[in-house]
Design a protein around this motif. Structure first.
Motif, PDB file in Angstrom:
ATOM      1  N   LEU A  49       0.799  -1.225   0.000  1.00 36.98           N
ATOM      2  CA  LEU A  49       0.000   0.000   0.000  1.00 36.98           C
ATOM      3  C   LEU A  49       0.831   1.275   0.000  1.00 36.98           C
ATOM      4  O   LEU A  49       0.294   2.366  -0.176  1.00 36.98           O
ATOM      5  N   ARG A  50       2.134   1.165   0.163  1.00 39.10           N
ATOM      6  CA  ARG A  50       2.929   2.360   0.442  1.00 39.10           C
ATOM      7  C   ARG A  50       2.862   3.401  -0.667  1.00 39.10           C
ATOM      8  O   ARG A  50       2.794   4.620  -0.379  1.00 39.10           O
ATOM      9  N   ASP A  51       2.875   2.992  -1.950  1.00 38.35           N
ATOM     10  CA  ASP A  51       2.857   3.971  -3.031  1.00 38.35           C
ATOM     11  C   ASP A  51       1.513   4.688  -3.118  1.00 38.35           C
ATOM     12  O   ASP A  51       1.459   5.912  -3.263  1.00 38.35           O
ATOM     13  N   ALA A  52       0.422   3.912  -3.045  1.00 36.86           N
ATOM     14  CA  ALA A  52      -0.902   4.521  -3.095  1.00 36.86           C
ATOM     15  C   ALA A  52      -1.117   5.425  -1.885  1.00 36.86           C
ATOM     16  O   ALA A  52      -1.696   6.518  -1.998  1.00 36.86           O
ATOM     17  N   ALA A  53      -0.652   4.993  -0.716  1.00 29.51           N
ATOM     18  CA  ALA A  53      -0.812   5.801   0.491  1.00 29.51           C
ATOM     19  C   ALA A  53      -0.026   7.105   0.393  1.00 29.51           C
ATOM     20  O   ALA A  53      -0.501   8.164   0.824  1.00 29.51           O
TER      21      ALA A  53
END
Length: 334
Positions: free
Chosen positions: A190-194
């Motif tokens: 999820l890190r990029d979308a977050a």
């Protein structure tokens, strides 16, 4: 004009019949048929023949129900449990041949776009720049936008049922190290979308899906019997505490908690971990629980853009491979 939509999910087949008056889908009738496909199909696995038979029966009954309520043939779609099955096309052809319903699958990013549209229309323009989280059985949809349609969407393989099978199979309740391992995976995926959501700085953040609704009820939101116009919120700190409580209980005991239904009790812990981690990574402290989601989004697109867009999705689905759950930027006019 009376229209209907059929949503084949990992747990149920749901029918919504609505009148299209003044550009708004006004509810007329809803129904659901419990399939529990997630119990028979492992993530990415083929759908067995007996499950296909049950799916055919449910879709056929949904179509007959829509007809009894005066709606034309339903706009019918299936989500990740069918979309990612190796025998997806065979399943879709069987349903179409035996029921006459043109069942299709939607790419994950299209699901996010339609869910965003439903949430935007419910929340209104006063909500400003809007972030969306939606936890399904097979995937997590994330979206952000300032207008009618999102500027950014992501569909990630972080569904509550998928992760329950991957991390907690045969572990009830699971040991702490498995819960930590699940959280690490969610953070990584999820890190990029977050980071994009944090950068955009939404004015309002909303959550849809049965998973979030049940977690909201667990954390103190008013029950459904109070109606859709009752404001319901989910606070990050409350959800963090819910993760601790759910992790300490077997599924049978989770089903005794407020809001947690027996069919979803096993996957409630994974859903809570995904929801809390998503809120923490995006910097969202409070989510508004929105009753409109993908089914309303489908109805709204049909009302606002006409039937041609759905016909194009159905044609494209005939040759499309299983959804690779991409991360992409959506155009505001899509």
């Amino acid at each position: 004009m009376r229209i209907s939509v059929v949503d084949v999910g990992s747990n149920t087949v749901r029918l919504a019949v609505a009148d299209a008056e003044g550009g708004v889908p006004l509810p007329v009738h809803t129904a659901k048929w419990r399939l529990r496909l997630s119990d028979q199909v492992r993530p990415g696995g083929s759908i067995p023949d007996e499950s296909v038979e049950r799916l055919v029966d449910a879709v056929a009954e949904a179509s007959r129900t829509a007809t009894r309520w005066g709606a034309a043939g339903p706009l019918a779609f299936a989500t990740a449990v069918v979309r990612n099955a190796p025998n997806r096309q065979e399943v879709l052809r069987t349903v179409r041949a035996r029921t006459g319903v043109e069942l299709c699958t939607l790419p994950g990013e299209v699901e996010a776009e339609l869910t965003f549209l439903g949430a935007r229309r419910w929340m209104g323009w006063r909500s400003g720049p809007l972030a969306l989280l939606d936890i399904g059985g097979g995937s997590l949809e994330v979206a952000f936008g300032r207008g009618r349609m999102p500027d950014f969407v992501a569909s990630l393989p972080l569904g509550a049922d998928r992760l329950t099978h991957e991390f907690f199979e045969g572990q009830d309740p699971p040991p702490r190290e498995l819960v930590r391992a699940l959280r690490r995976k969610v953070r990584h995926q999820l890190r990029d979308a977050a980071a994009r959501i944090r950068w955009e700085g939404p004015h309002t953040a909303v959550a849809t899906s049965r998973t979030f609704q049940q977690l909201g009820r667990l954390c103190g939101a008013p029950p459904g019997r109070h109606g859709p116009f009752m404001e319901r919120r989910l606070h990050r700190e409350d959800l963090r505490n819910a993760v601790v409580s759910l992790a300490a209980l077997p599924a049978a005991d989770r089903a005794l908690l407020p809001g947690i239904s027996a069919p979803r009790a096993a996957q409630s812990l994974a859903g809570a971990v995904v929801g809390h981690t998503a809120m923490k990574l995006t910097g969202i402290r409070t989510l508004t629980l929105c009753p409109w989601a993908i089914r309303e989004g489908v109805l709204l697109r049909h009302i606002e853009d006409g039937p041609s867009w759905w016909a194009e999705i159905t044609r494209r689905d005939e040759s499309a491979p299983p959804d690779p759950v991409p991360l992409r930027i959506a155009t505001a006019t899509s």
